[in-house]
Scaffold this motif. Sequence first.
Motif, PDB file in Angstrom:
ATOM      1  N   ALA A  10       0.829  -1.206   0.000  1.00 26.12           N
ATOM      2  CA  ALA A  10       0.000   0.000   0.000  1.00 26.12           C
ATOM      3  C   ALA A  10       0.863   1.256   0.000  1.00 26.12           C
ATOM      4  N   LEU A  11       1.972   1.223   0.721  1.00 29.75           N
ATOM      5  CA  LEU A  11       2.884   2.373   0.747  1.00 29.75           C
ATOM      6  C   LEU A  11       3.494   2.619  -0.629  1.00 29.75           C
ATOM      7  N   PHE A  12       3.929   1.546  -1.282  1.00 28.03           N
ATOM      8  CA  PHE A  12       4.505   1.679  -2.620  1.00 28.03           C
ATOM      9  C   PHE A  12       3.439   2.102  -3.640  1.00 28.03           C
ATOM     10  N   ASP A  13       2.232   1.579  -3.474  1.00 27.60           N
ATOM     11  CA  ASP A  13       1.136   1.993  -4.362  1.00 27.60           C
ATOM     12  C   ASP A  13       0.867   3.491  -4.241  1.00 27.60           C
ATOM     13  N   LYS A  14       0.927   3.998  -3.032  1.00 24.67           N
ATOM     14  CA  LYS A  14       0.614   5.402  -2.776  1.00 24.67           C
ATOM     15  C   LYS A  14       1.681   6.337  -3.349  1.00 24.67           C
ATOM     16  N   HIS A  15       2.967   6.001  -3.131  1.00 25.34           N
ATOM     17  CA  HIS A  15       4.043   6.937  -3.478  1.00 25.34           C
ATOM     18  C   HIS A  15       4.735   6.623  -4.810  1.00 25.34           C
ATOM     19  N   ARG A  16       4.608   5.384  -5.287  1.00 21.97           N
ATOM     20  CA  ARG A  16       5.211   4.983  -6.554  1.00 21.97           C
ATOM     21  C   ARG A  16       6.669   5.452  -6.690  1.00 21.97           C
ATOM     22  N   PRO A  17       7.533   5.051  -5.759  1.00 23.06           N
ATOM     23  CA  PRO A  17       8.923   5.526  -5.811  1.00 23.06           C
ATOM     24  C   PRO A  17       9.688   4.917  -6.983  1.00 23.06           C
ATOM     25  N   THR A  18      10.621   5.669  -7.509  1.00 23.96           N
ATOM     26  CA  THR A  18      11.543   5.138  -8.519  1.00 23.96           C
ATOM     27  C   THR A  18      12.846   4.677  -7.869  1.00 23.96           C
ATOM     28  N   HIS A  19      13.196   5.276  -6.723  1.00 28.32           N
ATOM     29  CA  HIS A  19      14.408   4.930  -5.993  1.00 28.32           C
ATOM     30  C   HIS A  19      14.062   4.813  -4.510  1.00 28.32           C
ATOM     31  N   VAL A  20      14.701   3.872  -3.819  1.00 32.50           N
ATOM     32  CA  VAL A  20      14.401   3.634  -2.411  1.00 32.50           C
ATOM     33  C   VAL A  20      15.700   3.526  -1.615  1.00 32.50           C
ATOM     34  N   ILE A  21      15.800   4.309  -0.540  1.00 34.15           N
ATOM     35  CA  ILE A  21      16.837   4.101   0.472  1.00 34.15           C
ATOM     36  C   ILE A  21      16.165   3.338   1.608  1.00 34.15           C
ATOM     37  N   HIS A  22      16.544   2.091   1.771  1.00 36.43           N
ATOM     38  CA  HIS A  22      15.852   1.170   2.680  1.00 36.43           C
ATOM     39  C   HIS A  22      16.521   1.203   4.056  1.00 36.43           C
ATOM     40  N   LEU A  23      15.873   1.916   5.002  1.00 39.15           N
ATOM     41  CA  LEU A  23      16.384   2.017   6.364  1.00 39.15           C
ATOM     42  C   LEU A  23      15.457   1.372   7.383  1.00 39.15           C
ATOM     43  N   ALA A  24      14.360   0.803   6.920  1.00 36.67           N
ATOM     44  CA  ALA A  24      13.389   0.206   7.846  1.00 36.67           C
ATOM     45  C   ALA A  24      14.005  -1.015   8.527  1.00 36.67           C
ATOM     46  N   ALA A  25      13.968  -1.030   9.859  1.00 35.64           N
ATOM     47  CA  ALA A  25      14.559  -2.149  10.601  1.00 35.64           C
ATOM     48  C   ALA A  25      14.280  -1.986  12.083  1.00 35.64           C
TER      49      ALA A  25
END
Length: 271
Positions: A10-25
């Motif tokens: 749902a988050l990706f659907d909402k923002h449709r990012p082209t690039h992601v810095i993945h810090l979730a942890a």
Amino acid sequence: DRRNTAETKALFDKHRPTHVIHLAAMVGGLFRNIKYNLEFWRKNVHINDNVLHTAYEHGVEKVVSCLSTCIFPDKTTYPIDETMWEDLPHHWAVCLETFQQRLAVPSCRAYHQQYGCQFTAVIPTNVFGPFDNFNIEDGHVLPGLIHKVYLAKKNNSALTVWGSGKPRRQFIYSLDLARLFIWVLREYDEIDPIILSAGGSSNVNVELAAWGVLEKLLVGFDLTKSDGQFKKTASNSKLRRYLPDFQFTPFKQAIKESCDWFTANYALARK
């Protein structure tokens, strides 16, 4: 909640990012790792799988994941470099977290080999700076020290450092790391990870780091607390091949800016 597949999509659907810095942890310092070793493993495995696979499904052009130097072996030759991420043994205190983080490297390779995804990872040394987690029990070494020093000054009391103070750590200022993240996102084209380290000048023992934070306080060391891994000295040779002229913030300046921020924002800081 990135552990939840539907919420991640749902988050990706909402923002449709082209690039992601993945810090979730789920993150924390040595003592939080010791206390919640299994939770670190289970939560972060779910998070990383959801983020990478959802990024693939949404056609994200590039993902940069963030690891840590705990992926490297406990006793080895130094300095550590990017080729040593599979070496054993791990330090007992972070064993499960080490395995979980290491999965990111073959995962990035597999997404590249099977789907052509530009997924990679960075391995920063110990991060500190404004907006850090200054919790004394659960945070990392420098923000924890900054908080302890603040309280010792406020209460006119002695400072107790957990452990012997002898282990060595390399530190990187969060504002420098942010600039390097942007460079990796835009310019670094390798799938294999890269260590982000300020190099030799940032390699100090915990006792010296404490002296860098405090001013004229009595210091004691609680030897009943674990020291953790004795050293994790990491090479920045690969980074310097790409960015020979990158200027890191001097350690003392970065410490001062972090202390000033924490003092000015004590009521709102994570602690």
